[in-house]
Write a protein that holds these residues in place. Structure first.
Motif, mmCIF file in Angstrom:
data_model
loop_
_atom_site.group_PDB
_atom_site.id
_atom_site.type_symbol
_atom_site.label_atom_id
_atom_site.label_comp_id
_atom_site.label_asym_id
_atom_site.label_seq_id
_atom_site.Cartn_x
_atom_site.Cartn_y
_atom_site.Cartn_z
ATOM 1 N N LYS A 22 0.788 -1.070 -0.152
ATOM 2 C CA LYS A 22 -0.151 -0.046 -0.050
ATOM 3 C C LYS A 22 0.955 1.434 0.277
ATOM 4 O O LYS A 22 0.918 2.251 -0.969
ATOM 5 N N LEU A 23 1.809 1.313 0.932
ATOM 6 C CA LEU A 23 2.778 2.459 0.654
ATOM 7 C C LEU A 23 3.488 2.458 -0.560
ATOM 8 O O LEU A 23 3.919 3.779 -0.896
ATOM 9 N N ILE A 24 3.947 1.445 -1.175
ATOM 10 C CA ILE A 24 4.674 1.617 -2.475
ATOM 11 C C ILE A 24 3.874 2.110 -3.206
ATOM 12 O O ILE A 24 4.404 3.062 -4.134
ATOM 13 N N ASN A 25 2.503 1.831 -3.406
ATOM 14 C CA ASN A 25 1.510 1.963 -4.266
ATOM 15 C C ASN A 25 1.169 3.674 -4.156
ATOM 16 O O ASN A 25 1.120 4.449 -5.041
ATOM 17 N N GLU A 26 1.188 4.002 -2.926
ATOM 18 C CA GLU A 26 0.682 5.554 -2.619
ATOM 19 C C GLU A 26 1.993 6.212 -3.018
ATOM 20 O O GLU A 26 1.783 7.564 -3.512
ATOM 21 N N TRP A 27 3.319 6.089 -2.373
ATOM 22 C CA TRP A 27 4.462 7.053 -2.471
ATOM 23 C C TRP A 27 5.215 6.850 -4.015
ATOM 24 O O TRP A 27 5.747 7.669 -4.399
ATOM 25 N N ARG A 28 5.099 5.826 -4.669
ATOM 26 C CA ARG A 28 5.639 5.373 -5.881
ATOM 27 C C ARG A 28 7.207 5.595 -5.880
ATOM 28 O O ARG A 28 7.795 6.551 -6.558
ATOM 29 N N PRO A 29 8.064 5.201 -4.781
ATOM 30 C CA PRO A 29 9.337 5.449 -4.587
ATOM 31 C C PRO A 29 10.092 4.841 -5.892
ATOM 32 O O PRO A 29 9.810 3.963 -6.457
ATOM 33 N N ILE A 30 11.205 5.633 -5.877
ATOM 34 C CA ILE A 30 12.318 5.011 -7.017
ATOM 35 C C ILE A 30 13.394 4.114 -6.447
ATOM 36 O O ILE A 30 13.954 3.531 -7.105
ATOM 37 N N GLY A 31 13.052 3.939 -5.271
ATOM 38 C CA GLY A 31 13.960 3.077 -4.458
ATOM 39 C C GLY A 31 13.646 2.860 -3.071
ATOM 40 O O GLY A 31 12.726 3.631 -2.514
ATOM 41 N N LEU A 32 14.113 1.933 -2.372
ATOM 42 C CA LEU A 32 14.054 1.637 -1.010
ATOM 43 C C LEU A 32 15.475 1.431 -0.300
ATOM 44 O O LEU A 32 16.353 0.966 -0.800
ATOM 45 N N VAL A 33 15.375 1.905 0.905
ATOM 46 C CA VAL A 33 16.477 1.883 1.749
ATOM 47 C C VAL A 33 16.164 0.996 2.991
ATOM 48 O O VAL A 33 15.297 1.087 3.591
ATOM 49 N N VAL A 34 17.168 0.132 3.278
ATOM 50 C CA VAL A 34 17.025 -0.696 4.617
ATOM 51 C C VAL A 34 18.122 -0.364 5.370
ATOM 52 O O VAL A 34 19.335 -0.810 4.880
ATOM 53 N N GLY A 35 17.931 -0.042 6.628
ATOM 54 C CA GLY A 35 19.170 0.041 7.417
ATOM 55 C C GLY A 35 19.449 -1.210 8.006
ATOM 56 O O GLY A 35 18.625 -2.063 8.471
ATOM 57 N N ILE A 36 20.858 -1.605 8.055
ATOM 58 C CA ILE A 36 21.246 -2.958 8.374
ATOM 59 C C ILE A 36 22.159 -2.754 9.675
ATOM 60 O O ILE A 36 23.197 -1.985 9.742
ATOM 61 N N SER A 37 21.793 -3.463 10.773
ATOM 62 C CA SER A 37 22.078 -3.406 12.000
ATOM 63 C C SER A 37 23.381 -4.607 12.129
ATOM 64 O O SER A 37 23.308 -5.582 11.418
#
Length: 103
Positions: A57-72
């Motif tokens: 739902k968030l990806i459809n709403e915001w239509r990002p060009i990329g995703l960022v994941v913080g790695i611990s």
């Protein structure tokens, strides 16, 4: 109907960021134009599984060009107990949404 060129530029340069946890995933949105990231919401992870419907739902709403994941990581740079699950989450994001995933 004309589209505001600033609106499309902002949308084209939007990223979603994820702070992965076994019980919750924090989500933020960032824009290259402003250089600012803002928290959006926290998704629950039922049975320690990501809320894929909420993420979709968030990806459809915001239509990002990329995703960022913080790695611990540990202080010495080695993996900690959740690092493998975070990396799996990155692979799942890539496989489901076919967007660049940055760590």
């Amino acid at each position: 109907m004309k589209q505001d060129p600033l609106q499309s530029k902002t949308q084209d340069e939007t990223y979603l960021g994820f702070d992965f946890g076994s019980k919750k995933i924090g989500v933020a949105v960032g824009h290259l134009v402003t250089g600012i990231a803002s928290p959006l919401l926290t998704l629950r992870s039922p049975d320690q599984n990501p809320d894929w419907a909420g993420i979709s739902k968030l990806i459809n709403e915001w239509r990002p060009i990329g995703l960022v994941v913080g790695i611990s990581k540990q202080m010495d740079g080695s993996d900690n107990f959740i690092t493998p699950r975070m990396l799996k989450f990155c692979r799942q994001l890539d496989g489901r949404y076919h967007l660049p995933v940055f760590q």
